[in-house]
Design a protein around this motif. Structure first.
Motif, short mmCIF file in Angstrom:
data_model
loop_
_atom_site.label_atom_id
_atom_site.label_comp_id
_atom_site.label_asym_id
_atom_site.label_seq_id
_atom_site.Cartn_x
_atom_site.Cartn_y
_atom_site.Cartn_z
N VAL A 40 0.83 -1.20 0.00
CA VAL A 40 0.00 0.00 0.00
C VAL A 40 0.86 1.26 0.00
O VAL A 40 0.54 2.25 -0.66
CB VAL A 40 -0.96 -0.01 1.20
N SER A 41 1.98 1.22 0.69
CA SER A 41 2.84 2.40 0.74
C SER A 41 3.56 2.64 -0.58
O SER A 41 3.99 3.75 -0.87
CB SER A 41 3.86 2.28 1.87
N ALA A 42 3.68 1.60 -1.43
CA ALA A 42 4.35 1.76 -2.71
C ALA A 42 3.41 2.22 -3.82
O ALA A 42 3.86 2.55 -4.91
CB ALA A 42 5.00 0.44 -3.12
N ILE A 43 2.13 2.28 -3.56
CA ILE A 43 1.16 2.67 -4.59
C ILE A 43 1.45 4.06 -5.17
O ILE A 43 1.44 4.23 -6.39
CB ILE A 43 -0.28 2.57 -4.06
N PRO A 44 1.75 5.08 -4.38
CA PRO A 44 2.01 6.39 -4.97
C PRO A 44 3.28 6.44 -5.83
O PRO A 44 3.45 7.35 -6.64
CB PRO A 44 2.17 7.31 -3.77
N LEU A 45 4.15 5.48 -5.67
CA LEU A 45 5.41 5.48 -6.40
C LEU A 45 5.34 4.72 -7.72
O LEU A 45 6.29 4.75 -8.50
CB LEU A 45 6.51 4.88 -5.52
N GLU A 46 4.24 4.04 -7.97
CA GLU A 46 4.11 3.27 -9.20
C GLU A 46 3.89 4.19 -10.39
O GLU A 46 3.42 5.31 -10.26
CB GLU A 46 2.94 2.29 -9.08
N ASP A 47 4.24 3.68 -11.60
CA ASP A 47 4.04 4.44 -12.83
C ASP A 47 2.56 4.58 -13.14
O ASP A 47 1.74 3.77 -12.74
CB ASP A 47 4.74 3.75 -14.01
N ASN A 49 1.14 4.06 -15.99
CA ASN A 49 0.95 3.40 -17.27
C ASN A 49 -0.27 2.49 -17.26
O ASN A 49 -0.39 1.59 -18.06
CB ASN A 49 2.19 2.57 -17.64
N ASN A 50 -1.18 2.74 -16.36
CA ASN A 50 -2.38 1.94 -16.24
C ASN A 50 -3.33 2.31 -17.38
O ASN A 50 -3.68 3.46 -17.56
CB ASN A 50 -3.03 2.23 -14.88
N PRO A 51 -3.80 1.33 -18.18
CA PRO A 51 -4.68 1.64 -19.32
C PRO A 51 -6.05 2.15 -18.89
O PRO A 51 -6.79 2.67 -19.71
CB PRO A 51 -4.79 0.32 -20.07
N LEU A 52 -6.43 2.01 -17.64
CA LEU A 52 -7.73 2.46 -17.19
C LEU A 52 -7.78 3.96 -16.96
O LEU A 52 -8.84 4.55 -16.85
CB LEU A 52 -8.13 1.74 -15.90
N ASN A 53 -6.63 4.63 -16.90
CA ASN A 53 -6.60 6.08 -16.66
C ASN A 53 -6.92 6.85 -17.88
O ASN A 53 -6.56 6.75 -18.94
CB ASN A 53 -5.25 6.51 -16.10
#
Length: 53
Positions: A40-47, A49-53
């Motif tokens: 959960v703490s790493a979520i803000p650090l992810e790219d 590149n999610n196709p849903l955005n």
């Protein structure tokens, strides 16, 4: 306010809800798995590149 029958119970119910909520939250914080907290703490650090955005 003094004319309302049983008005004194509402602050007691509010205090009880407040106490129970933060007691459960405190318990969850100390029993949560370290792996879940890391994920959960790493979520803000992810790219983004999610196709849903």
């Amino acid at each position: 306010m003094e004319s309302i029958e049983g008005i004194a119970t509402y602050p007691m119910i509010s205090l009880l809800i407040f106490f129970v909520f933060f007691t459960v939250l405190f318990w969850w914080v100390f029993t949560a798995s370290k792996q879940h907290i890391s994920e959960v703490s790493a979520i803000p650090l992810e790219d983004d590149n999610n196709p849903l955005n």
